[in-house]
Design a protein around this motif. Sequence first.
Motif, PDB file in Angstrom:
ATOM      1  N   PHE A   1       0.853  -1.188   0.000  1.00 51.40           N
ATOM      2  CA  PHE A   1       0.000   0.000   0.000  1.00 51.40           C
ATOM      3  C   PHE A   1       0.889   1.239   0.000  1.00 51.40           C
ATOM      4  O   PHE A   1       1.827   1.325   0.791  1.00 51.40           O
ATOM      5  CB  PHE A   1      -0.915   0.016   1.233  1.00 51.40           C
ATOM      6  N   PRO A   2       0.621   2.173  -0.892  1.00 49.38           N
ATOM      7  CA  PRO A   2      -0.437   2.167  -1.911  1.00 49.38           C
ATOM      8  C   PRO A   2      -0.121   1.209  -3.051  1.00 49.38           C
ATOM      9  O   PRO A   2       1.047   0.839  -3.245  1.00 49.38           O
ATOM     10  CB  PRO A   2      -0.453   3.617  -2.398  1.00 49.38           C
ATOM     11  N   PRO A   3      -1.141   0.788  -3.815  1.00 48.58           N
ATOM     12  CA  PRO A   3      -0.920  -0.157  -4.917  1.00 48.58           C
ATOM     13  C   PRO A   3       0.032   0.407  -5.969  1.00 48.58           C
ATOM     14  O   PRO A   3       0.009   1.601  -6.262  1.00 48.58           O
ATOM     15  CB  PRO A   3      -2.326  -0.353  -5.503  1.00 48.58           C
ATOM     16  N   THR A   4       0.865  -0.456  -6.499  1.00 46.94           N
ATOM     17  CA  THR A   4       1.795  -0.033  -7.550  1.00 46.94           C
ATOM     18  C   THR A   4       1.084   0.165  -8.880  1.00 46.94           C
ATOM     19  O   THR A   4       1.431   1.051  -9.661  1.00 46.94           O
ATOM     20  CB  THR A   4       2.905  -1.077  -7.714  1.00 46.94           C
ATOM     21  N   ALA A   5       0.084  -0.688  -9.146  1.00 40.56           N
ATOM     22  CA  ALA A   5      -0.710  -0.578 -10.371  1.00 40.56           C
ATOM     23  C   ALA A   5      -2.037  -1.278 -10.137  1.00 40.56           C
ATOM     24  O   ALA A   5      -2.109  -2.280  -9.423  1.00 40.56           O
ATOM     25  CB  ALA A   5       0.020  -1.214 -11.549  1.00 40.56           C
ATOM     26  N   LEU A   6      -3.090  -0.740 -10.727  1.00 40.86           N
ATOM     27  CA  LEU A   6      -4.419  -1.300 -10.535  1.00 40.86           C
ATOM     28  C   LEU A   6      -4.686  -2.429 -11.525  1.00 40.86           C
ATOM     29  O   LEU A   6      -4.329  -2.335 -12.701  1.00 40.86           O
ATOM     30  CB  LEU A   6      -5.486  -0.220 -10.689  1.00 40.86           C
ATOM     31  N   SER A   7      -5.315  -3.491 -11.023  1.00 39.27           N
ATOM     32  CA  SER A   7      -5.610  -4.641 -11.872  1.00 39.27           C
ATOM     33  C   SER A   7      -6.680  -5.495 -11.195  1.00 39.27           C
ATOM     34  O   SER A   7      -6.841  -5.464  -9.968  1.00 39.27           O
ATOM     35  CB  SER A   7      -4.351  -5.479 -12.094  1.00 39.27           C
TER      36      SER A   7
END
Length: 269
Positions: free
Chosen positions: A45-51
């Motif tokens: 967290f935070p996300p590196t990339a959304l998927s």
Amino acid sequence: MSCLVERRLRRWLFRAVVATLFGFLVLPLAIVVSTAFDASSVVTFPPTALSTRWIGELFRSPTWLRSLLNSLVVASGTTLVSMVVGTTAALALQGYDGRFRTVVVGLAVLPLLVPGVIIGVTLLTFFSRFGLQQSYAALVLAHSLWATPLTFSVMQSAFARFDWRLHEAALDLGASRVEAFRTVVVPELRAGLAVAALVGFIVSLQEFVMALFLSGPDTRTVPVEAWNSLRQSLDPLVSVVSTILLAAVVLLVVSAGALVGLDRFAAET
């Protein structure tokens, strides 16, 4: 003028405190939801990339799908048992007052005061004598020990606000007790019934300690499966399944509020 300013300051200070506390409660949930949509194979967290990669992985995992199904089966069974027992117990106490009522209510909520570890060990020993350990029946009965006192309390409150003269009038007009309860009492108390059922379902859905003692490889619920998974590594699938359960609870609350009316639902809650 100074009094008016002082009242406004107190009001805004109170709102700020409430907002801060609400933020502390919501922030962990927001973190869990955000990590469920992280493309990384490590929870960060935070996300590196959304998927949506891990959502697909969840629905391709027989173990997690089985645990989701187990949780739904056990929660549904718990809701049914706790609603029947809690509602009939609350109905039976109508008309009683004084020491008898106090004793019965105290005994009804007693399971909530007993640690889950003690109940889990005791029930494991008990159900083992009948070969019911690691069964759905054992889990439903165990979860009902905690869900029933809560549904009982909700229905007690609902029955206390009901005008029982309507029920008596239905009996005077020739209706049986079952017909009078179904046609007169239930429509007026649908908000209380919805809240009681929702409480029983959610209590079972999130219960972990007793499920850890009483579940087996084929009956593990989501909390137990998540605990087993986290013992090995911080699996992103735990975040995904937690997000799904959170969304399910929110959907149930919104649906119940829409069904019985938000005002009545909030009053019963």
